[in-house]
Design an enzyme around this catalytic site. Structure first.
Site, PDB file in Angstrom:
ATOM      1  CB  SER A   1     -49.488 -11.050   3.815  1.00  0.00           C
ATOM      2  OG  SER A   1     -50.697 -10.408   4.137  1.00  0.00           O
ATOM      3  CE  LYS A   2     -53.948 -12.063  -3.706  1.00  0.00           C
ATOM      4  NZ  LYS A   2     -53.297 -11.670  -4.965  1.00  0.00           N
ATOM      5  NE  ARG A   3     -53.369 -10.921   6.484  1.00  0.00           N
ATOM      6  CZ  ARG A   3     -52.477 -10.556   7.384  1.00  0.00           C
ATOM      7  NH1 ARG A   3     -52.698  -9.543   8.172  1.00  0.00           N
ATOM      8  NH2 ARG A   3     -51.342 -11.228   7.506  1.00  0.00           N
ATOM      9  CG  HIS A   4     -50.249  -5.843   3.538  1.00  0.00           C
ATOM     10  ND1 HIS A   4     -49.234  -6.665   3.962  1.00  0.00           N
ATOM     11  CD2 HIS A   4     -50.915  -5.456   4.642  1.00  0.00           C
ATOM     12  CE1 HIS A   4     -49.285  -6.765   5.284  1.00  0.00           C
ATOM     13  NE2 HIS A   4     -50.296  -6.047   5.718  1.00  0.00           N
ATOM     14  N   GLY A   5     -52.771  -6.332  -0.533  1.00  0.00           N
ATOM     15  CA  GLY A   5     -52.960  -6.074  -1.964  1.00  0.00           C
ATOM     16  C   GLY A   5     -52.121  -7.014  -2.793  1.00  0.00           C
TER      17      GLY A   5
END
Ligand code: GLU
Length: 479
Positions: free
Chosen positions: A249-253
């Site tokens: 997900s976007k949270r991981h970059g």
């Protein structure tokens, strides 16, 4: 045989996630392999999640990556409109039909009544209250302007089963499916309704999408059956994970196609890599163009288990594509990154390209790889000390003046002549090749590592600059 028609149906909620692009790619490959058609449909009925500009991102990404659709909002086609918000009247018409067929019903319950249905875990499950209303009561309420939604009428018992081409036989008990909303009070359909109507009306034969829809498919099938429509073939795709437990997900970059292009990945490598995320070819080749992927794509290569996104592997693939580029192509494609470098405009980019092609995996490495060409300034003298090469500052003091003289005397300044000059220095001093080459390379680059050795660097710098750097270094080491 019926023509295969697949679709990609993204919601315009921002960037295009790698997982979304993979769904698109598989839909494209499956259709193209069989001479079928691939459709783009924009699912924008959830206005709360709509992000301005994201439809354009979808068009741009698909064109840029080569995953091009035959029909879609911006290219047209016989089954339009291809944007759901423009199909409102179609959904209304079919929702009414479904009500007549008994597959759906009007619900006038107030938000307060719905909230009162909460169980101890806070979950609301609609109790079919409005299913009991008579035709007259319904007509009266509508005439009075009472707000309503249309809900699906899911049987209270029984099991919905279907065969998924990846996951096999899937069964869900109807008691576990609630009477979900098909048409909201603003008249807009939910995904649960619109996907069925559109896939049918657009002649979609194979529905390819993520596993998150695996267990809701039985309720879509209820609608196909109620309308008397043929169900499509279902192909659900495994999730893409960051690691064993977390979804990517976007949270991981970075997770969008755009992010990776900006980072300097070769586009073909991104597409190639995402094809391998959940599918494997029968051959051992992993580097495949879109045409080759189309040729070898088949459903039995799709895995059921989640696939882990491995950026290192994608980077390696990108490097493989770069290696095969001509110098001109490398310059053209790497241009944004050449422009970022301070060296831009000062050197022959084609020469740099031939040096870098085998040494970078992504274009964004360009500026750092050629920073030795920038302003040549003080550097760390400890670079001359190298155990394996058996060199140190004292050896450099001996090597550099001799090498400088031999290079200065060259009439022609080429790869070969520079090589000869350095070899003559080796001979004259009775040293090991490594000792001399190491010292000269540090002296003209000021760097521990460079793309290419003495000759490549000297060729790029030219005679004048090479000598200027040697003089600078000789001064520097003599304090
Ligand atoms: N709009 C849905 C999504 O973005 C599409 C799902 C489907 O392909 O049916 O998840």
């Amino acid at each position: 045989m019926e023509k295969i028609r697949t679709r990609f149906a993204p919601s315009p909620t921002g960037y295009l996630h790698i997982g979304g692009l993979r769904t698109a790619l598989y839909g494209y490959l499956y259709a193209k392999k069989q001479g079928g058609e691939f459709v783009l449909r924009i699912e924008d009925t959830d206005t709360a999640r709509y992000v301005d500009g994201s439809v354009q991102i979808i068009y741009d990404t698909m064109r840029d990556s080569g995953i091009m659709y035959d029909e879609g909002p911006d290219v047209g086609g016989n089954y339009g409109p291809y944007v759901q918000s423009e199909r409102k009247s179609i959904y209304t018409e079919y929702a009414k039909k479904l009500v007549e067929l008994g597959g759906a019903y009007y619900c006038f319950c107030s938000p307060e009544r719905i909230a009162s249905l909460k169980d101890e875990d806070g979950n609301v499950r609609y109790d079919k209250h409005c299913l009991k209303l008579t035709k007259e009561e319904i007509e009266q309420k509508i005439a009075n302007g009472e707000p309503y939604v249309i809900r699906q009428n899911v049987p209270e018992s029984g099991t919905g089963s279907y065969h998924d081409l990846v996951y096999g036989d899937i069964s869900v008990d109807y008691k576990d499916i609630e009477d979900g909303i098909l048409i909201k009070s603003d008249g807009m359909p939910t995904y649960n309704f619109a996907n069925v109507i559109d896939d049918h009306l657009m002649g979609i034969t194979h529905v390819i999408r993520g596993t998150e829809y695996l267990s809701s498919t039985p309720k879509y099938n209820l609608m196909y059956d109620a309308f008397g429509w043929e169900r499509p073939v279902y192909i659900h795709l495994p999730p893409i994970m960051k690691d064993a437990t977390r979804k990517l997900s976007k949270r991981h970059g970075d997770v969008s196609y755009e992010d990776f292009v900006k980072k300097g990945y070769v586009k073909e490598a991104i597409v190639n890599y995402i094809a391998l995320l959940g599918w494997s070819p029968k051959t051992n080749t992993e580097k495949m163009s879109l045409a080759e992927l189309t040729e070898s794509f088949s459903l039995d290569g799709i895995s059921k288990s989640p696939s882990i996104f491995d950026e290192t592997k994608m980077r390696w693939l990108s490097g493989e594509y770069i290696k095969e580029m001509s110098d001109d192509e490398f310059v053209e494609r790497g241009m944004p990154f050449f422009k970022e470098s301070k060296v831009y405009g000062k050197y022959d980019l084609k020469k740099i390209a031939s040096l870098l092609k085998t040494r970078v995996e992504i274009f964004s490495q360009i500026p750092e790889k050629i920073n030795f060409l920038e302003e040549f300034d003080k550097y760390d003298l400890a670079l001359y000390t190298h155990k394996k090469m058996k060199t140190d500052l004292e050896i450099a003091k001996t090597v550099l003046p001799i090498a400088r003289e031999k290079i200065a005397n060259l009439k022609e300044f080429t790869f070969d002549s520079v090589h000869d000059a350095v070899m003559e220095t080796v001979g004259e001093l009775g040293m090991k090749n490594g000792q001399v080459f190491w010292c000269v390379r540090v002296a003209i680059s000021g760097k521990e590592s460079t793309p290419g050795g003495v000759m490549e660097i000297a060729e790029l710098l030219g005679k004048e600059e090479t000598l200027r750097r040697l003089d600078f270094s000789i001064n520097l080491i003599n304090g």
